[in-house]
Design a protein around this motif. Sequence first.
Motif, PDB file in Angstrom:
ATOM      1  N   ARG A 129      13.573  -5.691  -3.568  1.00  0.00           N
ATOM      2  CA  ARG A 129      13.779  -5.454  -2.135  1.00  0.00           C
ATOM      3  C   ARG A 129      12.668  -6.149  -1.347  1.00  0.00           C
ATOM      4  N   TRP A 130      13.032  -6.800  -0.249  1.00  0.00           N
ATOM      5  CA  TRP A 130      12.052  -7.418   0.633  1.00  0.00           C
ATOM      6  C   TRP A 130      11.763  -6.471   1.788  1.00  0.00           C
ATOM      7  N   PHE A 131      10.488  -6.108   1.974  1.00  0.00           N
ATOM      8  CA  PHE A 131      10.144  -5.144   3.020  1.00  0.00           C
ATOM      9  C   PHE A 131       8.727  -5.407   3.494  1.00  0.00           C
ATOM     10  N   GLU A 132       8.591  -5.612   4.782  1.00  0.00           N
ATOM     11  CA  GLU A 132       7.302  -5.782   5.452  1.00  0.00           C
ATOM     12  C   GLU A 132       6.420  -6.827   4.767  1.00  0.00           C
ATOM     13  N   GLY A 133       7.021  -7.980   4.484  1.00  0.00           N
ATOM     14  CA  GLY A 133       6.257  -9.096   3.958  1.00  0.00           C
ATOM     15  C   GLY A 133       5.949  -9.051   2.481  1.00  0.00           C
ATOM     16  N   LEU A 134       6.555  -8.119   1.768  1.00  0.00           N
ATOM     17  CA  LEU A 134       6.332  -7.991   0.328  1.00  0.00           C
ATOM     18  C   LEU A 134       7.658  -7.920  -0.405  1.00  0.00           C
ATOM     19  N   LEU A 135       7.663  -8.413  -1.641  1.00  0.00           N
ATOM     20  CA  LEU A 135       8.797  -8.223  -2.544  1.00  0.00           C
ATOM     21  C   LEU A 135       8.468  -7.012  -3.415  1.00  0.00           C
ATOM     22  N   TRP A 136       9.295  -5.997  -3.322  1.00  0.00           N
ATOM     23  CA  TRP A 136       9.144  -4.774  -4.113  1.00  0.00           C
ATOM     24  C   TRP A 136      10.175  -4.808  -5.245  1.00  0.00           C
ATOM     25  N   PHE A 137       9.807  -4.342  -6.436  1.00  0.00           N
ATOM     26  CA  PHE A 137      10.791  -4.213  -7.507  1.00  0.00           C
ATOM     27  C   PHE A 137      10.336  -3.163  -8.516  1.00  0.00           C
ATOM     28  N   SER A 138      11.300  -2.614  -9.215  1.00  0.00           N
ATOM     29  CA  SER A 138      11.031  -1.628 -10.258  1.00  0.00           C
ATOM     30  C   SER A 138      10.732  -2.314 -11.586  1.00  0.00           C
ATOM     31  N   ASP A 139       9.833  -1.729 -12.346  1.00  0.00           N
ATOM     32  CA  ASP A 139       9.605  -2.113 -13.738  1.00  0.00           C
ATOM     33  C   ASP A 139      10.092  -0.937 -14.578  1.00  0.00           C
ATOM     34  N   MET A 140      11.368  -1.010 -14.968  1.00  0.00           N
ATOM     35  CA  MET A 140      12.025   0.142 -15.555  1.00  0.00           C
ATOM     36  C   MET A 140      11.343   0.619 -16.837  1.00  0.00           C
TER      37      MET A 140
END
Length: 267
Positions: free
Chosen positions: A12-23
């Motif tokens: 997910r792209w949010f507030e200038g960062l790429l966020w992602f889960s490391d399952m």
Amino acid sequence: MADGFCFGEGPRWFEGLLWFSDMLGEAVHTVTLRGALTTLPLPGHAPAGLGFRPDGSLLIVSTERREVLRYDGESVVPLVDLSGLVPADLGDMVVDPQGRAYIGSQAFSGGVIVRVDPDGSAEVVAEDLDFPNGMVITPGGDTLIVAESTGRRLTAFSIAADGSLSERRVFAEGLDGPPDGICLDQQGAVWAAMTLANAFERIEPGGTVTDRIEFDDRVAIACTLGGPNRRTLFMLTATSAYPQRLVGARLARLDATVVDVPGAGLP
């Protein structure tokens, strides 16, 4: 852009960062456009779908525990337990402009989508899906598209004012591989991670593939459009489509490329 994590999901792209889960790594990561990585540890959880509410808080799907967590920037707390509603572990999620979260329960047949409202109440809003996976909501919030992995199709639903889903229809079927994570662009096409085809494809309504990014021996897991003008396609890959085979490994990777058509809708 980044590597050395276990199994990336839910970018997910949010507030200038790429966020992602490391399952498998029991964490959520952020990455800057320069590749700087930060980590939010989630011991005891296998996170997958991510989504941001209008207040900026992050919702996190805990797959095996079948619950949703909430992160407010300081602490992670349980939000809702869905184990009594769903037939299988949870997977991806999309959050609409009202803060309602749509979450897939990934049964190979008989899968469902559950809606979690801002007050924490939950109900099943779609049934009989073949492994519901990545989801997007179109601009205006009137349509939800879900990837049915084992069905090798993308399926669309109309979203009513109360958040219910209806008018189920095929967006595209007979795909080159099982679709996993997806995102939407401004021309109404879907970028999909085609897991067993080792590629990311741009698919128009009806199924025409206009663009294809191949990864040879790497498995396509999930993607999202973000970055400047939402023209950066972020792509998560792994060395196997089956997370249980990768326990203890740190071979997942995040790549990015610039595309012609910007992203649209949610996430």
